[in-house]
Scaffold this active site. Structure first.
Site, mmCIF file in Angstrom:
data_model
loop_
_atom_site.group_PDB
_atom_site.id
_atom_site.type_symbol
_atom_site.label_atom_id
_atom_site.label_comp_id
_atom_site.label_asym_id
_atom_site.label_seq_id
_atom_site.Cartn_x
_atom_site.Cartn_y
_atom_site.Cartn_z
ATOM 1 C CG ASP A 31 5.240 -27.848 -37.018
ATOM 2 O OD1 ASP A 31 4.289 -28.624 -36.840
ATOM 3 O OD2 ASP A 31 5.792 -27.196 -36.116
HETATM 4 N N1 URA Z 1 8.029 -29.714 -32.664
HETATM 5 C C1 URA Z 1 7.564 -28.658 -33.359
HETATM 6 O O1 URA Z 1 7.249 -27.617 -32.789
HETATM 7 N N2 URA Z 1 7.470 -28.778 -34.701
HETATM 8 C C2 URA Z 1 7.847 -29.900 -35.378
HETATM 9 O O2 URA Z 1 7.755 -29.936 -36.592
HETATM 10 C C3 URA Z 1 8.326 -30.975 -34.623
HETATM 11 C C4 URA Z 1 8.409 -30.861 -33.283
#
Ligand code: URA
Length: 229
Positions: free
Chosen positions: A101
């Site tokens: 993310d």
């Molecule tokens: N899980 C998440 O919620 N976000 C990420 O960036 C990676 C794994």
């Protein structure tokens, strides 16, 4: 791989230029002119452009330390693409094996080897991903057992695969998972009544992040192999 991709990987032509060359009939595969840019070819095929043999550049395998407020995409969107830290030629040929993310930091693997990245990201391979997670509330005593058994994520029909939780401090844990569903870690902690406030990926498949933020390096042959099984 597709013929147009092979031509790009063995020349400095763009995808559009490669397609134009192929359609004009100057690219041959094993001696036969081929005008279909989507034809599947193998590196063992003898592929020529204007009678010169083309040799594909070797695959590249990279570890990059993603800062926050960047996105795992080849193009900029609301946040800049993390490719801006990858100062190498033909970076448009590369893709990210397992996105993070925008607000997540840590280890990102980048390659142009689709089979290798598929192996890392598909859940049946059980390739581990280790996250250091900051939480808004102290972790429940039974969270480790819940994660081991699998938890129900909102909108999913099946429980998550077994995951390992190590509590470092009441509000800081290490979570090891083998799946990579959308917002997986954040949704897993939501499922046990908590909220992720910081998320950092420390390792993938036993290979640990060891470059500073915004820096990158090529993986060693041993690391590439380790992530292939
Ligand atoms: N899980 C998440 O919620 N976000 C990420 O960036 C990676 C794994």
């Amino acid at each position: 791989m597709r013929l147009d991709k092979f031509v790009c990987k063995s020349t400095d032509l763009t995808r559009t230029e490669a397609v134009e060359k192929i359609q004009s009939g100057v690219v041959s595969v094993n001696g036969t002119p081929i005008q279909d840019e989507a034809k599947q070819v193998h590196e063992n095929n003898c592929i020529t452009l204007n009678s010169s043999i083309l040799v594909a550049r070797p695959f590249r395998y990279i570890m990059l330390h993603k800062p926050a407020d960047t996105i795992c995409s080849n193009i900029d969107e609301v946040y800049p693409s993390l490719f801006k830290y990858l100062d190498i030629d033909n970076s448009s040929e590369l893709h990210i094996a397992g996105r993070l993310d925008a607000d997540t930091t840590g280890m990102v693997l980048i390659t142009d080897d689709g089979r290798w990245s598929y192996h890392i990201t598909r859940p049946t391979t059980l390739c581990t991903k280790v996250y250091r997670v900051g939480l808004s509330r102290p972790i429940n005593d039974n969270a480790a057992e819940q994660f081991k058994q699998g938890v129900q994520l909102q909108g999913e029909s099946q429980l998550t695969h077994p995951a390992e939780l190590v509590v470092l401090h009441p509000k800081e844990v290490l979570l090891t998972i083998t799946q990579g569903k959308f917002h997986q870690v954040k949704r897993m902690f939501a499922a046990v009544g908590n909220r992720v406030v910081s998320l950092h990926r420390e390792a993938i498949g036993g290979v640990c992040l060891d470059v500073e933020v915004k820096q990158w390096r090529y993986l060693s042959d041993a690391e590439i192999l380790q992530l292939s099984y």
